[in-house]
Enzyme design. Structure first.
Site, PDB file in Angstrom:
ATOM      1  N   ASP A 193      49.301   9.593  91.585  1.00 46.86           N
ATOM      2  CA  ASP A 193      49.668   8.249  92.155  1.00 46.86           C
ATOM      3  C   ASP A 193      50.548   8.400  93.298  1.00 46.86           C
ATOM      4  O   ASP A 193      50.550   7.307  94.120  1.00 46.86           O
ATOM      5  CB  ASP A 193      50.968   7.915  90.996  1.00 46.86           C
ATOM      6  CG  ASP A 193      50.170   7.331  89.595  1.00 46.86           C
ATOM      7  OD1 ASP A 193      48.815   6.851  89.799  1.00 46.86           O
ATOM      8  OD2 ASP A 193      50.726   7.250  88.480  1.00 46.86           O
ATOM      9  N   GLU A 240      59.300   0.508  93.844  1.00 46.78           N
ATOM     10  CA  GLU A 240      60.395   0.282  93.877  1.00 46.78           C
ATOM     11  C   GLU A 240      61.377   0.538  94.976  1.00 46.78           C
ATOM     12  O   GLU A 240      60.948   1.639  95.897  1.00 46.78           O
ATOM     13  CB  GLU A 240      61.050   0.875  92.519  1.00 46.78           C
ATOM     14  CG  GLU A 240      61.466   2.354  92.518  1.00 46.78           C
ATOM     15  CD  GLU A 240      60.243   3.052  92.615  1.00 46.78           C
ATOM     16  OE1 GLU A 240      60.268   4.280  93.220  1.00 46.78           O
ATOM     17  OE2 GLU A 240      59.552   2.728  91.480  1.00 46.78           O
ATOM     18  N   THR A 277      56.571   0.345  85.230  1.00 34.51           N
ATOM     19  CA  THR A 277      56.430   1.462  84.365  1.00 34.51           C
ATOM     20  C   THR A 277      56.732   3.064  84.948  1.00 34.51           C
ATOM     21  O   THR A 277      56.559   3.960  84.235  1.00 34.51           O
ATOM     22  CB  THR A 277      55.166   1.636  83.984  1.00 34.51           C
ATOM     23  OG1 THR A 277      54.181   2.088  84.910  1.00 34.51           O
ATOM     24  CG2 THR A 277      54.465   0.286  83.246  1.00 34.51           C
TER      25      THR A 277
END
Length: 251
Positions: A41, A112, A152
């Site tokens: 990721d 974020e 998440t």
């Protein structure tokens, strides 16, 4: 279909790239119809940031650990998978921050923007939304603002809510809030501008991070959704972000 294969520095990602390039060929990213990112990721986030100006969709194949933004790695049938893939469009957050020396910083975050104490003492933050003070003092280890796509990740670990991918909201989540006790945060419209002012910054220094890009000794941070920027991510049918976000809540 012209494919550009990009890989993280991990040995298994580099090895996979060699195999896939030998099988399907490759072009430079500027000439590609689609980019295949090989890694985890973190590498996917870097690839999305680095290629956003190209407007090319990214298809991730997991050669990392969690792989929330990635598809499974398989060497066969790639052309068919790309042809059938479903596209998700996500918008990042734009962070503006000023440090204690007056320096201004900007960065984009797909998951974020977080503020974290960088010393032994808890941070003290003042929170404003659209120019209106909403909390005079939050004593905490930190706070973050997360997109639905990033809800998440760190947000969920900090006990923030998982947001549906189509939700027009952002999650503002406290990290280990001490005062107000157990305050976990709020849901805000995606058009909102969130501002954190660091109180007693000399004694209680704070750093700001936009995904993995960090700035230290921050005085204030402003965060808002950047709707003018779009990231295109490809997923195998039935395994898109919406399904992953729902599945995550039943694991």
């Amino acid at each position: 279909m012209r494919i550009a294969f990009l890989a993280s520095t991990a040995p298994n990602a580099q090895s996979a790239r060699g195999v896939l390039v030998g099988r399907y060929g490759t072009v430079d990213r500027e000439e590609a119809d689609v980019i295949v990112a090989l890694g985890g990721d973190g590498f996917m986030l870097c690839t999305l940031r680095d290629t956003v100006d190209l407007g090319v969709p990214i298809y991730g194949m997991n050669r990392g650990t969690v792989g929330f933004l990635m598809n499974s790695y398989e060497e066969a049938g790639l052309m068919e998978r790309l042809a059938a893939a479903q596209e998700e469009v996500i918008h990042p957050l734009r962070m503006r921050a000023q440090d204690q020396n007056g320096g201004l910083h900007e960065a984009m975050a797909i998951n974020e923007v977080s503020l974290l104490r960088q010393g032994p003492q808890a941070a003290k933050l003042k929170i404003s939304v659209d120019g209106r003070q909403r909390m005079a003092e939050l004593v905490c280890d930190g706070a973050l603002v997360a997109t639905p796509a990033g809800s998440t990740a760190y947000n969920f670990s900090a006990h923030g809510p998982i947001l549906p991918i189509g939700a027009d909201v952002l999650a503002l989540t406290a990290i280990a809030a001490f005062r107000p006790r157990r305050w976990r945060g709020a849901l805000l419209p995606s058009a909102a501008t969130v501002r954190f002012d660091v109180l007693d910054a000399e004694k209680r220094p704070v750093m700001a991070e936009a995904d993995s890009v960090s700035f230290r000794h921050i005085d204030w941070v402003e965060i808002q959704s950047e709707r003018r920027v779009s990231h295109k991510i490809l997923f195998d049918p039935g395994h898109g972000l919406e399904e992953r976000l729902i599945s995550e809540q039943f694991n």
